[in-house]
Design a protein around this motif. Structure first.
Motif, PDB file in Angstrom:
ATOM      1  N   ALA A  99       4.519   1.554 -11.633  1.00 45.92           N
ATOM      2  CA  ALA A  99       4.216   2.987 -11.657  1.00 45.92           C
ATOM      3  C   ALA A  99       5.071   3.629 -12.746  1.00 45.92           C
ATOM      4  O   ALA A  99       6.300   3.584 -12.685  1.00 45.92           O
ATOM      5  N   THR A 100       4.420   4.183 -13.762  1.00 49.72           N
ATOM      6  CA  THR A 100       5.162   4.785 -14.875  1.00 49.72           C
ATOM      7  C   THR A 100       4.274   5.761 -15.621  1.00 49.72           C
ATOM      8  O   THR A 100       3.049   5.609 -15.625  1.00 49.72           O
ATOM      9  N   THR A 101       4.905   6.758 -16.256  1.00 51.86           N
ATOM     10  CA  THR A 101       4.126   7.694 -17.083  1.00 51.86           C
ATOM     11  C   THR A 101       3.966   7.138 -18.502  1.00 51.86           C
ATOM     12  O   THR A 101       3.203   7.682 -19.297  1.00 51.86           O
ATOM     13  N   ALA A 102       4.700   6.073 -18.833  1.00 52.75           N
ATOM     14  CA  ALA A 102       4.544   5.429 -20.143  1.00 52.75           C
ATOM     15  C   ALA A 102       3.232   4.655 -20.164  1.00 52.75           C
ATOM     16  O   ALA A 102       2.784   4.147 -19.130  1.00 52.75           O
ATOM     17  N   THR A 103       2.618   4.562 -21.338  1.00 58.89           N
ATOM     18  CA  THR A 103       1.393   3.760 -21.446  1.00 58.89           C
ATOM     19  C   THR A 103       1.764   2.278 -21.552  1.00 58.89           C
ATOM     20  O   THR A 103       2.914   1.941 -21.862  1.00 58.89           O
ATOM     21  N   ARG A 104       0.766   1.429 -21.341  1.00 60.42           N
ATOM     22  CA  ARG A 104       1.007  -0.012 -21.486  1.00 60.42           C
ATOM     23  C   ARG A 104       1.473  -0.324 -22.905  1.00 60.42           C
ATOM     24  O   ARG A 104       2.391  -1.114 -23.112  1.00 60.42           O
ATOM     25  N   GLU A 105       0.863   0.335 -23.887  1.00 60.13           N
ATOM     26  CA  GLU A 105       1.243   0.100 -25.293  1.00 60.13           C
ATOM     27  C   GLU A 105       2.708   0.450 -25.532  1.00 60.13           C
ATOM     28  O   GLU A 105       3.421  -0.265 -26.237  1.00 60.13           O
ATOM     29  N   LEU A 143      16.767  -1.692 -29.725  1.00 57.19           N
ATOM     30  CA  LEU A 143      15.874  -0.528 -29.590  1.00 57.19           C
ATOM     31  C   LEU A 143      16.282   0.634 -30.502  1.00 57.19           C
ATOM     32  O   LEU A 143      15.779   1.746 -30.368  1.00 57.19           O
ATOM     33  N   ARG A 144      17.201   0.346 -31.421  1.00 55.69           N
ATOM     34  CA  ARG A 144      17.767   1.393 -32.287  1.00 55.69           C
ATOM     35  C   ARG A 144      16.682   2.118 -33.086  1.00 55.69           C
ATOM     36  O   ARG A 144      16.633   3.340 -33.125  1.00 55.69           O
ATOM     37  N   GLU A 145      15.796   1.332 -33.709  1.00 50.85           N
ATOM     38  CA  GLU A 145      14.744   1.939 -34.549  1.00 50.85           C
ATOM     39  C   GLU A 145      13.854   2.876 -33.749  1.00 50.85           C
ATOM     40  O   GLU A 145      13.515   3.969 -34.190  1.00 50.85           O
ATOM     41  N   LEU A 146      13.488   2.430 -32.559  1.00 53.04           N
ATOM     42  CA  LEU A 146      12.576   3.211 -31.725  1.00 53.04           C
ATOM     43  C   LEU A 146      13.235   4.509 -31.263  1.00 53.04           C
ATOM     44  O   LEU A 146      12.594   5.561 -31.204  1.00 53.04           O
ATOM     45  N   ALA A 147      14.532   4.432 -30.961  1.00 53.22           N
ATOM     46  CA  ALA A 147      15.233   5.606 -30.426  1.00 53.22           C
ATOM     47  C   ALA A 147      15.769   6.507 -31.537  1.00 53.22           C
ATOM     48  O   ALA A 147      16.083   7.673 -31.301  1.00 53.22           O
ATOM     49  N   GLY A 148      15.904   5.983 -32.756  1.00 51.91           N
ATOM     50  CA  GLY A 148      16.442   6.774 -33.857  1.00 51.91           C
ATOM     51  C   GLY A 148      17.845   6.362 -34.243  1.00 51.91           C
ATOM     52  O   GLY A 148      18.241   6.474 -35.396  1.00 51.91           O
ATOM     53  N   SER A 149      18.601   5.882 -33.263  1.00 54.90           N
ATOM     54  CA  SER A 149      19.955   5.378 -33.532  1.00 54.90           C
ATOM     55  C   SER A 149      20.414   4.541 -32.348  1.00 54.90           C
ATOM     56  O   SER A 149      19.824   4.612 -31.260  1.00 54.90           O
ATOM     57  N   ALA A 202      21.908   5.945 -24.818  1.00 53.11           N
ATOM     58  CA  ALA A 202      21.724   7.076 -23.892  1.00 53.11           C
ATOM     59  C   ALA A 202      20.435   6.914 -23.095  1.00 53.11           C
ATOM     60  O   ALA A 202      20.404   7.137 -21.874  1.00 53.11           O
ATOM     61  N   ALA A 203      19.355   6.481 -23.784  1.00 55.59           N
ATOM     62  CA  ALA A 203      18.061   6.289 -23.105  1.00 55.59           C
ATOM     63  C   ALA A 203      18.160   5.168 -22.070  1.00 55.59           C
ATOM     64  O   ALA A 203      17.640   5.285 -20.951  1.00 55.59           O
ATOM     65  N   LEU A 204      18.836   4.096 -22.435  1.00 55.72           N
ATOM     66  CA  LEU A 204      19.000   2.968 -21.507  1.00 55.72           C
ATOM     67  C   LEU A 204      19.780   3.403 -20.272  1.00 55.72           C
ATOM     68  O   LEU A 204      19.397   3.084 -19.139  1.00 55.72           O
ATOM     69  N   VAL A 251      12.502   2.159 -19.178  1.00 54.49           N
ATOM     70  CA  VAL A 251      13.085   2.391 -20.507  1.00 54.49           C
ATOM     71  C   VAL A 251      12.040   3.035 -21.423  1.00 54.49           C
ATOM     72  O   VAL A 251      12.320   4.012 -22.137  1.00 54.49           O
ATOM     73  N   ALA A 252      10.817   2.497 -21.405  1.00 52.44           N
ATOM     74  CA  ALA A 252       9.734   3.026 -22.255  1.00 52.44           C
ATOM     75  C   ALA A 252       9.437   4.493 -21.892  1.00 52.44           C
ATOM     76  O   ALA A 252       9.190   5.322 -22.772  1.00 52.44           O
ATOM     77  N   GLU A 253       9.492   4.800 -20.610  1.00 57.90           N
ATOM     78  CA  GLU A 253       9.222   6.152 -20.127  1.00 57.90           C
ATOM     79  C   GLU A 253      10.258   7.141 -20.685  1.00 57.90           C
ATOM     80  O   GLU A 253       9.907   8.207 -21.199  1.00 57.90           O
ATOM     81  N   VAL A 254      11.521   6.754 -20.617  1.00 63.73           N
ATOM     82  CA  VAL A 254      12.592   7.621 -21.115  1.00 63.73           C
ATOM     83  C   VAL A 254      12.461   7.795 -22.630  1.00 63.73           C
ATOM     84  O   VAL A 254      12.555   8.902 -23.156  1.00 63.73           O
ATOM     85  N   LEU A 255      12.210   6.696 -23.343  1.00 65.96           N
ATOM     86  CA  LEU A 255      12.078   6.763 -24.804  1.00 65.96           C
ATOM     87  C   LEU A 255      10.875   7.619 -25.208  1.00 65.96           C
ATOM     88  O   LEU A 255      10.915   8.342 -26.186  1.00 65.96           O
TER      89      LEU A 255
END
Length: 287
Positions: free
Chosen positions: A218-224, A245-251, A257-259, A281-285
């Protein structure tokens, strides 16, 4: 006269060679062609798959029809996807010869299983296949995504791929296939298959993987979005997640922080996370 009410006759080594000779077939490595020549092995696959008379079974890479005939002995209907036009052309005749009483319950689709977007007839309920080893994981994931009607299945794949698909977090072989398969299903190892049941004999061991569909986390993030995080987490196996995950988060700081917000230790590695944790993790990001 043949008895059309009887169950299918299965293919042994002599019948497989005979059919291959008719097509002047030289099995190719490129298409992962290794044909099962042992009737007991296909009986075992059908038994382990748990399919019954109500099931519409999807088979991928039926080849000369060894498993197809065994499936027709049990299932309501079998749809087989075959990429090789020669093999696809011969299959209906083989079924009519060896399973005359079941021939009207069989259909072959000439297509690449990776590119299939729809299938004829009622939606399939089970996937049972000796998957082409070179594309087994992408084919399995594509069909699980495409066909929500698939409730369960049993596939034969290379032994180490079977281990990966069924691996749990923390295991040495846990990786992208393990997490993505777990998004769709509960997956378990269902036994080993020897090399001598194939012609030509492959130079790798084979394993059976059984799976049962379950709801994704159960998550609001998409499968992608979740799968993107999974791919990045394992792209650099030695990297901790804050770096991966640096690139995805920006730094790296934003990733950390997201983790933390997702309840995951920033210095953890991808192989320690469950699919549910990846989804968090995907949901927060994404937010």
């Amino acid at each position: 006269m043949s008895d059309t009410s009887a169950g299918p006759r299965l293919l042994g080594p002599a019948e497989v060679r005979q059919l291959a000779d008719r097509l002047d077939l030289r099995p190719t490595k490129q298409r992962g062609q290794n044909f099962v020549i042992d009737p007991n092995t296909v009986r075992r696959i059908v038994r382990e798959s748990g399919i019954g008379p109500d099931d519409v079974v999807l088979e991928v890479g039926p080849g000369l029809g060894s498993l197809t005939l065994a499936l027709l002995g049990v299932a309501r209907r079998v749809v087989a996807i075959e990429i090789d036009d020669k093999l696809a052309g011969l299959l209906p005749e083989t079924v009519a010869t060896y399973a005359p009483g079941q021939a009207d319950r069989f259909e072959v689709v000439l297509a690449d299983a990776m590119r299939v977007q729809e299938l004829p007839g009622p939606p399939p309920t089970a996937l049972v296949a000796n998957l082409p080893y070179n594309v087994s994981v992408p084919v399995l994931l594509h069909l699980l995504m495409l066909l929500p009607s698939l409730e369960r299945g049993l596939v034969m794949v290379q032994a180490e791929v079977a281990d990966r698909l069924a691996a749990s977090p923390g295991s040495k072989v846990y990786g992208v296939p393990s997490v993505k398969a777990a998004w769709y299903a509960d997956v378990r190892r269902a036994g080993a298959v020897g090399r001598n049941v194939f012609w030509p004999a492959p130079n790798v061991d084979s394993g059976l993987v059984s799976w049962t569909r379950r709801d994704p986390p159960a998550t609001t993030a998409t499968r992608e979005q979740v799968f993107e995080v999974v791919d990045l987490a394992f792209a650099h196996r030695r990297k901790v997640l804050r770096g991966a995950l640096r690139e995805l988060a920006g730094s790296a700081e934003a990733a950390a922080a997201a983790l933390e917000q997702a309840g995951v230790e920033p210095m953890a590695r991808g192989e320690s996370l469950t699919v549910e944790q990846f989804a968090r993790v995907a949901e927060v990001l994404a937010s």
